[in-house]
Design a protein around this motif. Structure first.
Motif, PDB file in Angstrom:
ATOM      1  N   TRP A 452       0.810  -1.223   0.000  1.00  5.59           N
ATOM      2  CA  TRP A 452       0.000   0.000   0.000  1.00  5.59           C
ATOM      3  C   TRP A 452       0.843   1.273   0.000  1.00  5.59           C
ATOM      4  CZ3 TRP A 452      -5.190   0.196  -0.743  1.00  5.59           C
ATOM      5  CH2 TRP A 452      -5.870  -1.018  -0.682  1.00  5.59           C
ATOM      6  N   ALA A 453       2.170   1.140  -0.086  1.00  6.36           N
ATOM      7  CA  ALA A 453       3.033   2.332  -0.105  1.00  6.36           C
ATOM      8  C   ALA A 453       2.661   3.313  -1.211  1.00  6.36           C
ATOM      9  CB  ALA A 453       4.503   1.916  -0.218  1.00  6.36           C
ATOM     10  N   PRO A 454       2.364   2.845  -2.447  1.00  9.40           N
ATOM     11  CA  PRO A 454       1.980   3.819  -3.472  1.00  9.40           C
ATOM     12  C   PRO A 454       0.734   4.618  -3.098  1.00  9.40           C
ATOM     13  CG  PRO A 454       2.525   1.703  -4.468  1.00  9.40           C
ATOM     14  CD  PRO A 454       2.459   1.479  -2.990  1.00  9.40           C
ATOM     15  N   VAL A 455      -0.206   3.977  -2.429  1.00  9.35           N
ATOM     16  CA  VAL A 455      -1.419   4.686  -2.025  1.00  9.35           C
ATOM     17  C   VAL A 455      -1.098   5.680  -0.905  1.00  9.35           C
ATOM     18  CG1 VAL A 455      -3.748   4.417  -1.067  1.00  9.35           C
ATOM     19  CG2 VAL A 455      -2.886   2.772  -2.741  1.00  9.35           C
ATOM     20  N   ILE A 456      -0.205   5.300   0.001  1.00  8.77           N
ATOM     21  CA  ILE A 456       0.203   6.227   1.065  1.00  8.77           C
ATOM     22  C   ILE A 456       0.854   7.467   0.456  1.00  8.77           C
ATOM     23  CG2 ILE A 456       1.641   6.527   3.105  1.00  8.77           C
ATOM     24  CD1 ILE A 456      -0.686   4.600   3.530  1.00  8.77           C
ATOM     25  N   VAL A 457       1.713   7.270  -0.562  1.00  6.48           N
ATOM     26  CA  VAL A 457       2.344   8.415  -1.225  1.00  6.48           C
ATOM     27  C   VAL A 457       1.283   9.293  -1.888  1.00  6.48           C
ATOM     28  CG1 VAL A 457       3.901   9.122  -3.078  1.00  6.48           C
ATOM     29  CG2 VAL A 457       4.520   7.229  -1.582  1.00  6.48           C
ATOM     30  N   ALA A 458       0.346   8.643  -2.602  1.00  6.72           N
ATOM     31  CA  ALA A 458      -0.715   9.417  -3.252  1.00  6.72           C
ATOM     32  C   ALA A 458      -1.557  10.155  -2.218  1.00  6.72           C
ATOM     33  CB  ALA A 458      -1.604   8.483  -4.081  1.00  6.72           C
ATOM     34  N   ALA A 459      -1.824   9.515  -1.077  1.00 10.01           N
ATOM     35  CA  ALA A 459      -2.595  10.162  -0.012  1.00 10.01           C
ATOM     36  C   ALA A 459      -1.841  11.363   0.541  1.00 10.01           C
ATOM     37  CB  ALA A 459      -2.882   9.155   1.104  1.00 10.01           C
ATOM     38  N   GLN A 460      -0.525  11.203   0.726  1.00  9.19           N
ATOM     39  CA  GLN A 460       0.272  12.325   1.235  1.00  9.19           C
ATOM     40  C   GLN A 460       0.255  13.492   0.258  1.00  9.19           C
ATOM     41  OE1 GLN A 460       4.526  12.062   1.045  1.00  9.19           O
ATOM     42  NE2 GLN A 460       4.800  13.032   3.045  1.00  9.19           N
ATOM     43  N   ARG A 461       0.454  13.179  -1.028  1.00  9.98           N
ATOM     44  CA  ARG A 461       0.487  14.254  -2.032  1.00  9.98           C
ATOM     45  C   ARG A 461      -0.867  14.959  -2.101  1.00  9.98           C
ATOM     46  NH1 ARG A 461       2.446  11.571  -5.645  1.00  9.98           N
ATOM     47  NH2 ARG A 461       4.567  12.337  -5.520  1.00  9.98           N
ATOM     48  N   GLN A 462      -1.949  14.179  -2.079  1.00  8.32           N
ATOM     49  CA  GLN A 462      -3.282  14.775  -2.165  1.00  8.32           C
ATOM     50  C   GLN A 462      -3.574  15.618  -0.926  1.00  8.32           C
ATOM     51  OE1 GLN A 462      -5.964  12.022  -3.899  1.00  8.32           O
ATOM     52  NE2 GLN A 462      -7.802  13.120  -3.324  1.00  8.32           N
ATOM     53  N   GLN A 474       2.512  13.859   8.601  1.00  7.02           N
ATOM     54  CA  GLN A 474       2.448  12.634   9.393  1.00  7.02           C
ATOM     55  C   GLN A 474       2.581  11.372   8.525  1.00  7.02           C
ATOM     56  OE1 GLN A 474      -0.319  12.698  13.026  1.00  7.02           O
ATOM     57  NE2 GLN A 474      -1.159  14.352  11.762  1.00  7.02           N
ATOM     58  N   ALA A 475       2.324  11.498   7.213  1.00  3.28           N
ATOM     59  CA  ALA A 475       2.495  10.344   6.323  1.00  3.28           C
ATOM     60  C   ALA A 475       3.937   9.853   6.354  1.00  3.28           C
ATOM     61  CB  ALA A 475       2.085  10.715   4.898  1.00  3.28           C
ATOM     62  N   ALA A 476       4.894  10.760   6.450  1.00  3.19           N
ATOM     63  CA  ALA A 476       6.296  10.340   6.539  1.00  3.19           C
ATOM     64  C   ALA A 476       6.575   9.669   7.880  1.00  3.19           C
ATOM     65  CB  ALA A 476       7.211  11.544   6.348  1.00  3.19           C
ATOM     66  N   GLU A 477       5.975  10.188   8.941  1.00  2.00           N
ATOM     67  CA  GLU A 477       6.193   9.621  10.274  1.00  2.00           C
ATOM     68  C   GLU A 477       5.678   8.187  10.362  1.00  2.00           C
ATOM     69  OE1 GLU A 477       6.664  10.050  14.763  1.00  2.00           O
ATOM     70  OE2 GLU A 477       7.559  11.022  13.028  1.00  2.00           O
ATOM     71  N   ARG A 497      10.294  14.835   1.015  1.00  2.00           N
ATOM     72  CA  ARG A 497      10.200  16.026   0.160  1.00  2.00           C
ATOM     73  C   ARG A 497       8.802  16.645   0.244  1.00  2.00           C
ATOM     74  NH1 ARG A 497      12.597  15.371  -5.780  1.00  2.00           N
ATOM     75  NH2 ARG A 497      14.460  15.047  -4.493  1.00  2.00           N
ATOM     76  N   ILE A 498       7.770  15.834   0.368  1.00  2.00           N
ATOM     77  CA  ILE A 498       6.411  16.357   0.495  1.00  2.00           C
ATOM     78  C   ILE A 498       6.138  16.807   1.928  1.00  2.00           C
ATOM     79  CG2 ILE A 498       3.953  15.813   0.254  1.00  2.00           C
ATOM     80  CD1 ILE A 498       4.750  13.718  -1.854  1.00  2.00           C
ATOM     81  N   ALA A 499       6.687  16.054   2.887  1.00  2.00           N
ATOM     82  CA  ALA A 499       6.383  16.328   4.295  1.00  2.00           C
ATOM     83  C   ALA A 499       6.990  17.641   4.779  1.00  2.00           C
ATOM     84  CB  ALA A 499       6.878  15.178   5.170  1.00  2.00           C
ATOM     85  N   ALA A 500       8.194  17.986   4.304  1.00  8.22           N
ATOM     86  CA  ALA A 500       8.892  19.162   4.844  1.00  8.22           C
ATOM     87  C   ALA A 500       8.097  20.455   4.666  1.00  8.22           C
ATOM     88  CB  ALA A 500      10.282  19.274   4.217  1.00  8.22           C
ATOM     89  N   PRO A 501       7.634  20.801   3.453  1.00  8.35           N
ATOM     90  CA  PRO A 501       6.856  22.042   3.330  1.00  8.35           C
ATOM     91  C   PRO A 501       5.522  21.973   4.073  1.00  8.35           C
ATOM     92  CG  PRO A 501       6.936  20.866   1.223  1.00  8.35           C
ATOM     93  CD  PRO A 501       7.902  20.198   2.125  1.00  8.35           C
TER      94      PRO A 501
END
Length: 732
Positions: A452-462, A474-477, A497-501
């Motif tokens: 499910w990692a790809p979905v987690i990445v998509a969820a973080q980006r969205q 928190q997705a990175a955490e 890279r997404i989490a920092a900003p």
């Protein structure tokens, strides 16, 4: 279509009708078990059949010539020493993806050793993939490498491509690579294997440089045959209506399947009702090409026939992150219980608007595009349902699931993300509480997070795009334990890279500090010690700003570890001693143990062997009480290295043998580091032959993984290489 037609029933696998064909070719795939996205099996599954990633597809008609061409291409590619690339092009809904998926399945089933033939797949339109083409390609290659075997995720696109070519060259059977959603030739190049067949699908009629195979709409007789097969007896009783219905569908298999689903849903009403719905005059204001318009109208018609709750569900599900979703995530988004969610999903499935395999559901891109457009244009009454809130519920659901798996992998780690407060017992509720976790639980957690990692990445980006920054950071955490265990550096970099900003957007110093810490570990692993130190310094300042002593202690621990890893042992001691004092002040046993491990390394390197030995033993006891086998294994590696540094080679070997059962499937960098240590032990014992064997094995692992020159494993290899005698010349 006329002539003799063959059929296959039961669980007969994929049946290929070839030779003299009258009436087309029909592939009847038995149920497969692919992941609709990029399934990432653990390295513990080495020895199992080669990956089969393409999703199951329906039977097809009137594609015999195209299938035969691609089958011949696959047979030729199997014997070639370079990849054969075919671009299969066609309009949306023309069946180009179904065609290449069928061919891939057929080639595997008819291979001399089907279980040894890897079939890899990706969809480049997957929203889980980043917009950066290089980063996107590197992520795909990383997931493919994990599926192929014990290859660690790459650090860069160049390394990923090189490792993938090495892996596919070494494969006993030439692979098949399927790439859906290609828009440019530049997207194909980095995903090429060393050999084998590559099948790419594209809406573009021609992509120069590769063999081309256009897929045209079905002729009318084939469309009639497909509708009759799908609808059954009602179609046979009214052939004239079937003929008219087929003519309305523009020869597109997707539209034909949607029309058949309408007919089945509307039974016992006559087929003329479906004809009436699909033959409505085209919108003169529509600027879509005719075939794309036919697809859109078919989907719109299917949506109009749904109940109102199912129409709302369709629009909500089209906005969920990733290319697949779970029924639980759908229920979270819709705020419905499991029974009502299942009823709506069943209605959508019967209308051929969603598909599923076990607990994974997905929606065709054309359906997703229609539903998102319909939502934007208010075509469907959402009755007060807020799409943004619904999506936020789904994102939070995925992150909670990931947090639960993270707790299984690292039960004692310091956690500040608010999501962990929502993880219910029996997992844990406090950061300093651990429970016994069976190895099977850990394997299952790694496999779930990988799949499910790809979905987690998509969820973080969205989440970041929608301003849900608290969820985005928190997705990175929640993925931290997975990243540390698998060394998935590309995924690690994308998440940070997404989490920092997002952490900065929250104006939360604690969140910013946690992301600095996670990024610092990444840079240290990749050998950029200066950048890692800067991240730890920034984190320490932020922790001091908010009075977080635990955070300050953790920053000191990692900064000290970075100094040790870069060879600055004396500088590390005062930093680590300050961190230990902070951990003791807040009474954090796990933190004290981790910092004492680093102190033990520093002490052993600066001549204080007796105290180092006591620290290693204390650390092992604490980590054993906290059920942290991976950290015990890492502590054992450091202990063995310290024993060897003191000249105790037998003790070093005993430590390595003792810790082996704690973590039987280490990542490639961890395994290579252990082999370097074993090589050094053999050199101490004047056994250069065995030392070279360990060194060569570690080098092969590092080269296959394309680890960068600054990676800590490369440093260890260089240290061993300086001590190895030159290899003996070959005997005549």
């Amino acid at each position: 279509m006329t002539g003799t037609r063959n059929a296959a029933t039961g669980d007969s696998g994929v049946v290929v009708q070839t030779g003299s064909i009258s009436g087309g070719l029909h592939l009847h795939p038995a149920p497969l078990h692919p992941a609709p996205l990029h399934h990432v099996p653990s390295s513990a599954s080495l020895g199992r059949p080669a990956p089969m990633m393409v999703p199951p597809t329906p039977s097809m008609v009137d594609r015999s010539e195209l299938v035969e061409r691609l089958l011949r291409a696959g047979q030729d590619a199997a014997a070639a020493d370079r990849p054969s690339v075919w671009v299969v092009s066609g309009a949306p809904g023309s069946g180009k993806s179904a065609l290449v998926h069928h061919v891939a399945a057929a080639l595997r089933v008819t291979a001399a050793d089907p279980a040894a033939m890897p079939v890899l797949w990706t969809d480049l339109t997957d929203p889980a993939l980043p917009a950066d083409p290089a980063l996107s390609a590197a992520l795909v290659l990383g997931w493919w490498l994990r599926a192929l075997g014990d290859y660690p995720p790459p650090v860069s696109l160049a390394e990923a491509a090189a490792t993938f070519r090495t892996a596919t060259a070494a494969s006993p059977v030439a692979p098949i690579v399927v790439i859906d959603g290609v828009d440019t030739t530049a997207q194909i190049a980095p995903l090429l294997p060393a050999r084998g067949l590559v099948l790419a699908t594209s809406r573009r009629r021609r992509l120069p440089g590769y063999d081309q195979l256009p897929v045209d709409p079905l002729p009318l007789d084939a469309a009639v045959t497909l509708l009759t097969d799908l609808i059954g007896d009602p179609a046979r009783r009214d052939p004239a209506a079937v003929q008219t219905l087929a003519a309305c569908c523009a020869g597109l298999p997707l539209v034909l399947r949607l029309a058949a689903a309408h007919a089945v849903r509307l039974a016992p009403h006559p087929l003329s009702r479906v004809v009436e719905l699909l033959s409505a005059p085209a919108d003169p204001a529509c600027d879509l090409p005719p075939l794309e318009h036919a697809v859109t109208e078919a989907i719109r018609t299917a949506a109009r026939e749904l109940t109102a709750p199912a129409r709302r569900a369709l629009l909500v599900l089209a906005h969920l992150p990733g290319a697949m979703f779970s029924s639980a995530a759908a229920g979270a988004a819709l705020a419905l219980d499991a029974a009502r969610t299942d009823r709506l999903l069943s209605e959508l499935y019967q209308a051929d608007l969603v598909d599923h395999e076990d607990l994974q559901w997905w929606m065709r891109k054309q359906v997703t595009d229609y539903a998102r457009t319909a939502a934007a244009q208010d075509e469907v009454d959402l009755e007060g349902l807020d799409l943004r809130v619904a999506v936020a519920r789904a994102i939070r659901h995925y992150l909670l699931q990931a947090a639960q798996q993270d707790l299984v992998l690292a039960p004692g780690r310091i956690r500040t993300a608010s999501l962990y407060g929502a993880c219910l017992p029996p997992l844990r509720t406090a950061h300093n509480t651990a429970r016994a976790t069976a190895p099977a639980d850990r394997r299952a957690a790694l496999e779930w997070l990988g799949a499910w990692a790809p979905v987690i990445v998509a969820a973080q980006r969205q989440a970041a795009e929608q301003g849900l920054h608290a969820l985005a950071w928190q997705a990175a955490e929640v993925m931290q334990a997975y990243l540390v265990h698998t060394k998935d550096y590309m995924l690690w970099r994308v998440l940070c890279r997404i989490a920092a900003p997002s952490a900065r957007a929250c104006a939360d110093p604690g969140a910013q500090a946690r992301i600095h810490m996670l990024t610092g570990v990444l840079e240290r692993q990749c050998g950029d010690y200066d950048l890692a130190e800067q991240h730890y310094t920034d984190a320490s300042q932020l922790f001091t700003q908010i009075g977080d002593l635990l955070g300050e202690a953790s920053a000191a621990e990692h900064q000290g570890a970075t100094l040790l890893q870069s060879g600055r042992h004396a500088e590390a001691l005062p930093v680590l001693e300050r961190g230990l004092a902070l951990y003791q002040a807040v009474h954090h046993p796990r933190g004290q143990a981790l910092l004492m491990r680093q102190l033990a390394v520093a002490l052993s390197r600066t001549g204080n062997w007796q105290q180092a030995t006591q620290y290693f033993a204390t650390v092992d006891a604490v980590l054993a009480s906290l059920d942290e086998p991976y950290l015990r294994w890492r502590n054992g590696l450091d202990n063995a290295a310290a024993e060897l540094h003191a000249g105790h080679s037998d003790a070093a070997r005993q430590v390595l043998d003792r810790i082996a059962p704690l973590w039987p499937d280490p990542s490639v960098p961890d395994r290579a580091q252990e082999l370097c240590l074993r090589a050094a032990i053999c050199l101490h014992d004047h056994d250069p032959q065995q030392a070279r064997a360990h060194y060569d094995q570690a080098t092969d692992l590092a080269d296959a993984a394309a680890l960068p020159d600054r990676h800590f494993v490369r440093t260890r290899l260089a240290e061993v290489a300086r001590l190895l005698p030159p290899p003996a010349p070959d005997q005549p």
